[in-house]
Design an enzyme around this catalytic site. Structure first.
Site, short mmCIF file in Angstrom:
data_model
loop_
_atom_site.label_atom_id
_atom_site.label_comp_id
_atom_site.label_asym_id
_atom_site.label_seq_id
_atom_site.Cartn_x
_atom_site.Cartn_y
_atom_site.Cartn_z
N TRP A 192 0.73 -1.18 0.10
CA TRP A 192 0.09 -0.04 -0.08
C TRP A 192 0.86 0.94 -0.05
CZ3 TRP A 192 -2.05 2.45 5.09
CH2 TRP A 192 -1.09 2.52 5.90
N ASP A 193 2.10 1.12 0.28
CA ASP A 193 3.02 2.25 0.38
C ASP A 193 3.03 2.90 -0.89
OD1 ASP A 193 3.93 0.03 1.92
OD2 ASP A 193 5.83 1.00 2.18
N GLU A 209 0.66 -2.84 12.80
CA GLU A 209 0.85 -4.20 12.53
C GLU A 209 1.36 -4.94 13.85
OE1 GLU A 209 3.58 -3.92 9.48
OE2 GLU A 209 2.17 -4.26 7.85
N LYS A 215 2.66 0.59 16.24
CA LYS A 215 3.68 0.60 15.45
C LYS A 215 3.76 1.82 14.55
CE LYS A 215 5.95 -1.91 11.56
NZ LYS A 215 5.63 -3.19 10.95
N GLN A 216 2.62 2.27 14.01
CA GLN A 216 2.47 3.51 12.85
C GLN A 216 1.25 3.91 13.04
OE1 GLN A 216 3.17 -0.06 10.43
NE2 GLN A 216 2.41 1.69 8.75
O1 IFM Z 1 3.54 -1.45 4.14
C1 IFM Z 1 4.29 -1.45 5.05
C2 IFM Z 1 3.79 -1.44 6.27
O2 IFM Z 1 2.82 -0.57 6.41
C3 IFM Z 1 4.80 -1.55 7.50
N1 IFM Z 1 5.73 -2.64 7.46
C4 IFM Z 1 6.39 -2.42 6.22
C5 IFM Z 1 5.49 -2.20 4.82
C6 IFM Z 1 6.35 -2.03 3.64
O3 IFM Z 1 6.96 -0.86 3.83
#
Ligand code: IFM
Length: 722
Positions: free
Chosen positions: A331-332, A472, A584-585
């Site tokens: 999805w990046d 995640e 995580k994010q």
């Molecule tokens: O898509 C990302 C995910 O959101 C976090 N882990 C790494 C992936 C690839 O950059």
């Protein structure tokens, strides 16, 4: 002559050479042109170097490997130089001077070395390289040798190194090298996917000296009088069977045609092409040269990775700059890199969306395999469009493997792609794209969600169980507020797209709806799911609950672990992290970024920020830029700037310690979003009109950016007073 300001804001340099940063600098000094990416390894080689040449779309699944890799192609770079019999190497003789510079404006990498041999001869070596933006199959190198002290005998040997692997995994077979005059041709085939590959290097020396070739190298030997300089131009062409049935012939023809033009002409065409890209994509910041250079660096890396002429490939999470994530697409691309391209290079954005369109069959296969309808996009994608996320990790030190759940349950990607399609459409007004391609993506992914949503009769609501949201650390959760909210939004949008099609393109729209079996009943069900989608929240505080049960988890004070580079998941262990509120994010914050005002009132957005911001450990490089964007919108400018500058320097300063794996491309795109959507407040209102709501960092005197809006290029200049 390059001005001092340009030197500080367009050039990224290394001086002296730092062997401890070998892999970091290899990544950041990658050159590319949307077709190929070539890491910044040295022509003469260096122990432990990761020479890497990647081309979009060439994947191969090696026997015994869990998933396919983007294949490392034969290395076109090697050029070795002997000075009176001594082989030039950074560990031999004496390096008196060293400067390596990536000129972001002209996308050329230059290295100047002053080298003294053990016999006391001194030469100046200048190495230049660029991946031509005017002809994407062409990599151009020039090597200049100047005798500064003494008049040595020089020997130059150039080759194309076919003994390459992906960190030990062999993907090439039938490798053949042939030499004719000053031409080297390497051909090979990938072992499983069967792609044919050809790399042809053609050479010309500035002296009338004939090449003496052996079985693998083109060699030149000559005397170089003191104060004289010679230059070798090496032009390598790369073709695969994705571009030509006869890649060897195509590569030979292209290499010779380019060589005939000469270095200067090739470089001029390359610079002219770059000028056009920078004209629309460059962001200008007055009052902050650090930020200025960093945003040019991040924009450069997105631009060198974006495919120009092939709509069946997309950009992997690490671009074409390293082996991280095996070149897979996440999805990046759609939510982090694409917005920069939608707004400043819409043709490139369209190309990337077409990749998803062409891979709809893979998404349909995934839906069927999981018992659903419609199109369920893979979490990790390659050339086939099938799910390529590994299900298991490589063995851990104790021999066990860890189950990787993202391929099963990080399902929000289907909605992220639909979101990107609609963003593209809103910004460009490209109705033709929507009618022919985009609508099918939006609608068939909606069909998937319609079959995926679960009705909970007890509460008369729809739910999505076993999901992974952007965060995640918490896997297989029920009712991720991010996912459920985005799916609700997606179904509403799908209904709007259906209506729009029937009003404006009745014939084509009806045909599509019939083909996808989108009936009145199905639409009624979508409306019901959207209306009754469960979004967990604390009703009093107005704070969304990241997923059901999140508020019951242990709350940790992350400031106890400062300063920290390691992820909290690693510090606490994966199981323990799942039992805590450590995130995580950006997750709810990501939702705030994507939905903007639609997320809720300013008070609600502030309350959600206040709750979630202290919980995030930015374990993913995708996180800081999204937080910067949202913080800027909330007017939290100090925090926003801190997060922005961290994101902008992730790769330049290797802040995550893993740039060796490749560029963090999502962070690069995210930096542009933090500036454009965050600080500038660039957005489209409900009528689709362009708006800005600037909130600039206090030390920025001005910010200038360009945006295409419905085909019109606008220049937006904001000053501290705005
Ligand atoms: O898509 C990302 C995910 O959101 C976090 N882990 C790494 C992936 C690839 O950059």
């Amino acid at each position: 002559m390059i001005s001092p300001v340009d030197q500080r804001t367009w050039l990224v340099s290394e001086s002296p050479f730092n062997p401890f940063k070998l892999h970091h600098t290899e990544t950041i000094f990658t050159v590319g042109n949307g077709f190929m990416g070539v890491r910044g390894t040295f022509e003469e080689g260096y122990s432990g170097a990761l020479a890497t040449t990647l081309v979009h779309g060439i994947f191969n699944h090696a026997e015994g490997d869990l998933v396919p890799d983007l294949v490392n192609l034969p290395n076109p770079l090697p050029v070795q130089i002997w000075v009176d019999g001594e082989l030039f190497h950074l560990n031999a003789g004496k390096v008196i001077g060293f400067r390596r510079t990536l000129d972001l404006k002209r996308a050329v990498l230059t290295r100047e070395v002053l080298w003294r041999t053990s016999q006391g001869l001194v030469v100046k070596l200048t190495f230049e390289r660029f991946a031509s933006l005017a002809d994407e199959h062409i990599l151009v190198q020039r090597v200049r040798v100047r005798a500064l002290l003494g008049s040595p005998q020089i020997e130059i040997r150039s080759t194309v190194d076919a003994k390459v692997t992906n960190l030990g995994t062999q993907h090439l077979t039938d490798v053949q090298t042939s030499l004719t005059g000053a031409e080297i041709l390497v051909t090979a085939r990938t072992t499983q996917s069967g792609y044919g590959i050809a790399v042809c290097a053609a050479h010309s020396l500035s002296l009338e000296t004939p090449a003496q070739s052996d079985s693998e190298q083109v060699c030149y030997t000559f005397a170089l009088p003191q104060e004289n300089e010679i230059s070798l131009t090496k032009v390598s062409a790369i073709y695969t069977t994705r571009q030509s049935d006869q890649p060897a012939a195509a590569a030979q023809k292209a290499a010779h045609a380019a060589l005939a033009k000469g270095y200067e002409m090739l470089f001029a065409a390359h610079c002219a092409a770059w000028e056009q890209y920078w004209h629309t994509s460059d962001v200008q910041i007055e009052g902050d040269e650090v930020a200025q250079r960093a945003v040019r660096f991040t924009t450069y890396h997105v631009l060198i990775a974006a495919p120009r002429h092939d709509e069946r490939v997309s950009i992997g999470a690490k671009t074409l700059s390293g082996f991280g994530y095996k070149g897979h697409v996440f999805w990046d691309t759609e939510l982090f890199m694409l917005p920069l391209l939608i707004v400043t290079q819409p043709k490139l954005a369209r190309n990337l969306l077409m990749y998803r369109y062409h891979n709809l069959q893979g998404a349909r296969n995934k839906a069927r395999a999981n018992g659903y309808e419609g199109a369920m996009f893979p979490w990790e994608s390659t050339d086939t469009g099938e799910e390529t996320t590994p299900q298991w990790s490589h063995p851990q030190p104790d021999g066990t493997r860890i189950r990787i759940w993202t391929g099963d349950n990080e399902q929000h990607i289907s909605t992220d792609i639909a979101y990107a399609v609609l963003q593209y459409w809103r910004w460009t007004g490209d109705d033709e794209f929507l009618v022919k391609y985009g609508a099918e993506i939006v609608l068939d992914t909606a069909v998937f969600w319609g079959s995926r949503a679960e009705y909970n009769a007890e509460y008369d609501r729809y739910e999505l169980r076993r999901q992974i949201g952007p965060d995640e650390y918490h896997e297989n959760v029920n009712n991720s507020a991010f996912t459920n909210s985005m799916v609700r939004w997606h179904l509403q949008q799908a209904l709007a797209v259906r209506d729009w099609l029937l009003i404006h393109h009745r014939h084509a729209g009806q045909a599509l709806l019939t083909r996808l079996n989108i009936t009145e009943e199905r639409c009624a069900k979508w409306a019901e799911i959207a209306a009754k989608m469960y979004i967990p929240r604390d009703p009093e505080a107005g704070v969304l609950e990241q997923f059901e049960g999140f508020f019951q988890l242990e709350r940790l004070d992350l400031t106890h672990w400062q300063p920290r580079v390691a992820n909290m998941d690693w510090i606490l262990g994966h199981q323990r992290a799942q039992r805590t509120m450590v995130i995580k994010q950006a997750d709810i914050v990501m939702l705030m970024a994507l939905l903007g005002d639609q997320f809720g009132t300013l008070e609600e957005r502030q309350a959600n920020w206040d709750f979630y911001y202290p919980l995030v450990d930015h374990g993913s490089s995708l996180s800081p830029s999204t937080h910067a964007w949202v913080a800027a919108r909330l007017g939290l400018l100090e925090e926003a700037y801190k997060l922005f500058i961290y994101a902008a320097n992730i790769d330049l300063e290797d802040l995550k310690g893993n740039v060796s794996d490749g560029i963090h491309a999502a962070a690069c795109g995210g930096v542009w979003q933090a500036i454009a959507f965050g600080f500038a407040g660039l957005c489209l209102d409900e009528r689709g009109e362009l708006q800005v709501q600037p909130n600039l960092p206090s030390h920025w005197r001005s910010l200038t950016l360009r945006a295409y809006h419905r085909g019109q290029l606008k220049t937006i200049r904001l000053t501290a007073q705005d």
